[in-house]
Design an enzyme around this catalytic site. Structure first.
Site, PDB file in Angstrom:
ATOM      1  N   THR A 137      53.972  -0.068  96.818  1.00 34.09           N
ATOM      2  CA  THR A 137      52.574  -0.102  97.230  1.00 34.09           C
ATOM      3  C   THR A 137      51.712  -0.001  95.981  1.00 34.09           C
ATOM      4  O   THR A 137      51.539   1.087  95.407  1.00 34.09           O
ATOM      5  CB  THR A 137      52.243   1.050  98.198  1.00 34.09           C
ATOM      6  OG1 THR A 137      53.033   0.897  99.382  1.00 34.09           O
ATOM      7  CG2 THR A 137      50.778   1.012  98.600  1.00 34.09           C
ATOM      8  N   LYS A 213      48.668  -3.684 104.023  1.00 30.31           N
ATOM      9  CA  LYS A 213      49.122  -2.293 103.922  1.00 30.31           C
ATOM     10  C   LYS A 213      47.968  -1.368 103.550  1.00 30.31           C
ATOM     11  O   LYS A 213      47.808  -0.280 104.136  1.00 30.31           O
ATOM     12  CB  LYS A 213      50.238  -2.204 102.871  1.00 30.31           C
ATOM     13  CG  LYS A 213      50.638  -0.781 102.448  1.00 30.31           C
ATOM     14  CD  LYS A 213      51.328  -0.016 103.560  1.00 30.31           C
ATOM     15  CE  LYS A 213      51.693   1.406 103.135  1.00 30.31           C
ATOM     16  NZ  LYS A 213      52.761   1.463 102.131  1.00 30.31           N
TER      17      LYS A 213
END
Length: 337
Positions: A137, A213
């Site tokens: 991420t 995300k």
């Protein structure tokens, strides 16, 4: 949902192990597939372990992490002659066709791929091209920069596939992946990710997996604070915590933090809050993802009204409760436990 598993041909060995039938061979000689995994942290370790368990026994898995004890532990637990420990990310890429990475920060992703792309890579062993699936991420800008370097290097694809589900989902192999990739790559990507998860969402071109995300985690960050405040408010008014949870979760106040990860101890057995906020999704990770979302929003020109307030909340919470699950915001608020 992206292309289904049916689009990826499968074969079985005589022992019944699952095998990929449709290998893109560079020669006519048949060979088993080669896999790589870089980053054996809290998420990467169980992901790599699930991958090794589900790929055919004859396939090889090459792993790398800066923490050598993590590699040794996985090697002993996997107990497979076809699991190899690499000395560098570059060695993983040299020995693998499908390489998955799960790294903490943008600078780690840059460092890993600088090592991998330092010079020309040998031809893939059993595919027409290498596939790099980055599950880290990070910010979309960094991801696109790395993707361009991989493309310019030649004969390889780089896609982003950040995941949701936490360490519990990683252990159970039930993660949800959000993928940024060209349509034609999804038939190859999805079966790989399904060995470590249960859902794969194709968000669009490279970079959009991370955008999806970060949008999700921005909403989660805000919802978590709202749930903690609502519980604190209701309990101070004299409402029983479980009764309030039942109300919220059957009415319009329902959210993932109120239902699945309630911030009040005792509301849900085995939730992080009921274990002194141990485990779960660390407040430091939430602060990091919120920062990435704010940066990406600035790039897109998107107005985030609550972002700075939320960032301040998580910064102050981290100072007092570092290492705890992000639902510890409730304790930071002075909530009754």
């Amino acid at each position: 949902m992206s292309a289904t598993l049916c689009s990826f041909a499968l074969r079985r060995s005589t022992s019944g192990a699952l095998r990929a039938a449709h290998r893109h061979f560079s020669t006519s000689a048949s060979r088993d597939a080669s896999w790589g995994f870089i980053g054996l942290g809290a998420m990467g370790y169980p992901m790599a372990k699930n991958l090794r368990a589900k790929i055919p026994e004859g396939d090889s898995l090459t792993i790398y992490d800066v923490n050598t004890s993590s590699m040794d532990k996985l090697s002993s637990e996997a107990s497979s002659k076809n699991l190899h420990i690499a000395k560098s990310p570059r060695e993983v890429a040299e020995k693998s066709d499908n390489i998955i990475s799960a790294l903490p920060e943008p600078q780690h992703v840059k460092s890993v791929f600088n090592d991998i792309l330092a010079s020309s890579l040998p031809k893939p062993l059993s595919e027409r091209s290498r596939l790099f699936i980055d599950c880290s991420t990070i910010d979309p800008i960094t991801s696109r920069e790395v993707a361009k370097k991989v493309k310019d290097h030649g004969d390889a694809d780089f896609v982003d596939a950040p995941m949701s589900g936490g360490t519990v989902g990683a252990d159970a192999g039930t993660l949800t992946f959000m993928v940024g990739a060209d349509n034609e790559l999804m038939a190859r990507i999805e079966p790989i990710l399904m060995m470590m998860g249960k859902k794969v969402w194709h968000m669009g071109v490279q970079g959009t997996g991370l955008s999806g995300k970060l949008a999700n985690n921005y909403a989660l960050a805000i919802n978590n604070i709202a749930a903690a405040e609502a519980f604190n408010l209701g309990i101070r008014w004299g409402i029983n915590a479980k009764a309030l949870a039942d109300l919220l979760n059957s009415a319009t106040g329902k959210s993932w933090p109120s239902e699945v990860n309630p911030p009040v101890p005792g509301v849900k057995e085995n939730s992080p809050s009921s274990r002194d906020y141990q485990g779960g999704f660390g407040v430091s990770l939430m602060k990091k993802d919120l920062k990435l979302a704010i940066t990406a929003a600035d790039e897109a020109g998107a107005k985030l009204v609550l972002a700075e307030v939320a960032r301040s909340v998580y910064e102050e919470t981290e100072k007092e409760h570092k290492g705890k699950d992000f639902s510890v915001v409730y304790r930071w608020l002075g909530g009754k436990e």
